[in-house]
Write an enzyme that holds these catalytic residues in place. Structure first.
Site, PDB file in Angstrom:
ATOM      1  N   ASP A 202       0.837  -1.191   0.000  1.00 51.28           N
ATOM      2  CA  ASP A 202       0.000   0.000   0.000  1.00 51.28           C
ATOM      3  C   ASP A 202       0.877   1.248   0.000  1.00 51.28           C
ATOM      4  O   ASP A 202       2.090   1.164  -0.197  1.00 51.28           O
ATOM      5  CB  ASP A 202      -0.944  -0.030   1.207  1.00 51.28           C
ATOM      6  CG  ASP A 202      -2.287   0.613   0.898  1.00 51.28           C
ATOM      7  OD1 ASP A 202      -2.310   1.843   0.704  1.00 51.28           O
ATOM      8  OD2 ASP A 202      -3.316  -0.093   0.857  1.00 51.28           O
ATOM      9  N   HIS A 242      -3.740   5.649   3.947  1.00 53.14           N
ATOM     10  CA  HIS A 242      -4.493   4.625   3.217  1.00 53.14           C
ATOM     11  C   HIS A 242      -4.109   3.224   3.675  1.00 53.14           C
ATOM     12  O   HIS A 242      -4.964   2.367   3.904  1.00 53.14           O
ATOM     13  CB  HIS A 242      -4.239   4.784   1.719  1.00 53.14           C
ATOM     14  CG  HIS A 242      -5.117   3.951   0.846  1.00 53.14           C
ATOM     15  ND1 HIS A 242      -4.739   2.711   0.373  1.00 53.14           N
ATOM     16  CD2 HIS A 242      -6.374   4.163   0.375  1.00 53.14           C
ATOM     17  CE1 HIS A 242      -5.706   2.215  -0.379  1.00 53.14           C
ATOM     18  NE2 HIS A 242      -6.715   3.073  -0.388  1.00 53.14           N
ATOM     19  N   SER A 423     -10.487  -0.535  -2.523  1.00 52.87           N
ATOM     20  CA  SER A 423      -9.347  -0.614  -1.612  1.00 52.87           C
ATOM     21  C   SER A 423      -9.700  -1.372  -0.341  1.00 52.87           C
ATOM     22  O   SER A 423      -8.817  -1.917   0.325  1.00 52.87           O
ATOM     23  CB  SER A 423      -8.874   0.792  -1.235  1.00 52.87           C
ATOM     24  OG  SER A 423      -8.260   1.432  -2.313  1.00 52.87           O
TER      25      SER A 423
END
Length: 673
Positions: A202, A242, A423
């Site tokens: 990520d 994220h 995601s």
């Protein structure tokens, strides 16, 4: 003489022309276009491929292994019997070739064993130079890829109250996203991802201090953007919010708040994306991370960064490249599957298009499990990318919750929020893949894919919007029929014998059992074979015992169950750490010589009575150190001769076990003052 001169000159010119022509073929059309579109001094990020790996005979000899024992063990599932669990793609890139490039001023970024290549920064002049190097095969631009669209909440947060007294854990607000894919039922069976290693790739992980990560087992971290071990926010490039959220989705654990499907798995964290600006993502970061995670022993890849083409002037992939064979990142993902890794990737957040796919690489890979997103009602989220691939394969593969998913906060160690996108559907599905492997550790990646797809909600009619449908963890873990049901095992080590007892409630096409033992959990040895009952609905009890004299402090045991077709699986491992000695022994005291005290130890093979007396060298009894009942194991007692003079003493031990065995032993020690 004059004619000979012109002949020689003609040969030289012809040879030079051919060499130049052959050299120019080492630059792909894409590379030539990138050079033409930029000034001469521009430094380009390129792939430089080599013709070979040099002399690899040294790597085929002895005990050379290019990856960890765990990686080798995983690869055996996809390797033909009798062959090595690695091939030439796992061998190192020739260091001499790399040195020649560096000597020319080329800056190496990443080295790829799988592609026998390097990614590097090179100018047009340097690229012109390397065309003359015989070991250089090809030079091509590293694809520059666009960051996936970040999604605002596309539906109101829908909280589903967890029923009281039904499930082992309190899932808090994460209950809805797990209940939709039947994870709580699997957790009730005691399957929580144990024994599985997951690599999460990520944009960084900036709040590993969050309470939901307090019990997470993180075994490795690396930042492939900045080439350092820090994957959080620092002075380096990139913001890691994220990754914090996706990691909490798959493996966080805080009862009453958030629980991920695979909270008992081990985790490898790789930072592969620079979020600092609108510059493109570079695919070589992901490939380098994949090779690294493979070498450590990852079983599952979870990537929530679906890569799509970048706008001009950046040359990249288009929707027409989504054929499973064009994007290097896709080829790399398929190679990972070939090496035994289950690879899951977000399908993308590019929404619906009626005439073409909106996928992001590497979700187009034929062996990659592409994960789309649904909302709380089970309908496809509007942002979720659609298939099919250019060559006609159905994508996405499976779906999971991607709208308003409960995740860890990136600004507080105890806060929680919601986020949306494929995601987040990807880590939920990857967590289910880990549960399938935890329950069935011998399954290959393609078997895991089949288990996930063929038990999903739309398996009867897969399509380009929903694929095979919403994943069902409970059905997936039992998709492959287990030859033996309801088994349990006990193990002990007594008097030099390893004793096993296990039972089954039913058996189907069961050939038999092969007990195995290990002293380090890496190197396993077969202890023998016990014939199974074939097919029966009757409960059976099996016993096995083998002489196994060892001085190890621990023994690990497992049982390999083999069906009539040759397939096999393992019962859960048992660790025996209270190993009982095979015979009585009075051990040398420590320290020796000593002052003011020393410790006496004795190995006790069975329950009985122990008497230890201290004598002078002339045979006079100085004291009784111990006299009483002892249990099996190791006995210890401290000897502090405060009132005795310095000198040599003898310790005499007499042990009589409950079996009637009587043993006497003596040891010598020196007392200093």
């Amino acid at each position: 003489m004059k004619n000979r001169f012109w002949i020689v000159l003609s040969v030289i010119l012809l040879t030079s022309a051919l060499a130049a022509q052959q050299g120019s073929e080492k630059l792909t059309p894409g590379m030539k276009a990138r050079i033409a579109d930029n000034s001469p001094g521009t430094s380009h990020l390129v792939w430089i491929y080599f013709t070979d790996k040099g002399d690899i005979s040294v790597f085929k000899q002895g005990d050379y292994t290019p990856v960890s024992p765990k990686s080798l063990e995983r690869r055996k599932k996809v390797t033909a019997p009798g062959t090595l669990p690695y091939d030439e793609s796992d061998l190192p890139v020739n260091s001499l070739y790399i040195s020649r490039l560096e000597q020319s001023g080329i800056q190496i970024k990443h080295i790829s064993r799988w592609f026998n290549a390097v990614s590097a920064y090179a100018t047009a002049a340097q690229l012109q130079y390397i065309q003359s190097l015989p070991f250089v095969k090809l030079a091509d631009p590293v694809a520059l890829l666009k960051k996936p669209a970040r999604i605002q909440e596309d539906e109101p947060v829908s909280l589903l109250k967890q029923p009281d007294g039904v499930y082992v854990f309190n899932y808090g607000n994460s209950f809805a996203q797990l209940n939709q894919i039947k994870v709580p039922e699997v957790h009730n069976l005691g399957i929580t991802g144990q024994g599985v290693t997951i690599a999460v790739m990520d944009a960084g992980f900036n709040r590993l201090s969050h309470e939901s990560f307090n019990t997470m087992n993180i075994i490795a971290k690396w930042d492939f953007v900045n080439n350092d071990p820090g994957v959080g926010d620092s002075t380096d490039m990139g913001y890691g919010g994220h990754g914090t959220q996706t990691l909490s989705t798959i493996g966080g654990f805080k009862e009453g708040q958030l629980i991920g499907p695979a909270f008992s798995s081990a985790y490898i964290l790789a930072k592969t994306e620079n979020t600092d600006s609108e510059t493109p993502i570079e695919e070589d970061n992901w490939i380098a991370a994949a090779e690294w995670a493979d070498s450590i022993g990852a079983d599952v890849f979870s990537t929530s960064l679906g890569y799509i083409g970048f706008d001009a002037p950046y040359p990249s992939y288009t929707w027409q490249s989504m054929d499973g064979n064009t994007a290097r990142i896709t080829i790399g993902a398929d190679l990972a599957v070939k090496k035994g890794i289950v690879v899951l990737n977000s399908a993308g957040n590019e929404g619906f298009h009626s005439t073409q796919n909106t996928l992001g690489a590497p979700s187009d890979g034929d062996s990659v499990i592409a994960v789309g997103a649904v909302g709380s009602t089970g309908n496809r989220s509007s942002f979720s990318s659609v298939g099919n691939t250019v060559d006609g394969r159905t994508k996405p593969d499976i779906m999971a919750r991607g709208s308003s998913v409960t995740v860890a906060s990136t600004s507080s160690n105890t806060g929680y929020t919601t986020s949306s996108g494929t995601s987040f559907s990807c880590p939920l599905a990857a967590g289910v893949a880990a549960l399938v492997l935890s329950a069935n550790p011998t399954l290959t990646p393609m078997q895991v894919r089949d288990a996930l797809r063929n038990t999903a909600s739309n398996a009867a009619a897969p399509n380009r919007e929903m694929g095979w449908g919403i994943v069902n963890a409970l059905s997936a873990i039992s998709y492959f029929v287990t030859p033996v049901e309801g088994w349990s095992m006990r193990a002990s080590y007594i008097s030099g014998r390893l004793n096993l007892e296990w039972q089954t409630t039913s058996e189907s096409n069961n050939y038999g059992f092969e007990p195995e033992y290990s002293f380090d959990r890496l190197n396993w040895q077969s202890a023998g074979f016990v014939e199974g009952a074939g097919t029966t609905m009757q409960a059976r009890v099996y016993n096995f015992s083998i002489l196994l004299n060892t001085t190890a402090s621990k023994i690990f045991v497992r049982i390999k169950q083999i069906d009539l077709g040759g397939s096999f699986r393992y019962m859960n491992e048992i660790e025996i750490d209270n190993i009982l000695p095979a015979e009585f022994a009075l051990l040398q005291n420590y320290p020796n010589p000593f002052n003011p005290s020393t410790r006496m130890k004795a190995d006790i093979p069975e329950a009985g009575n122990l008497n230890i007396e201290i004598y002078t060298v002339t045979g006079e009894r100085a004291m009784v150190l111990f006299n009483g009942a002892v249990a099996p194991g190791q006995f210890s007692a401290d000897f502090t001769p405060a009132d005795l003079p310095a000198g040599i003493y003898l310790a005499r031990a007499v042990f009589q076990g409950v079996s009637g065995q009587k043993v006497s032993q003596t040891t010598k020690m020196t007392y200093l003052k």
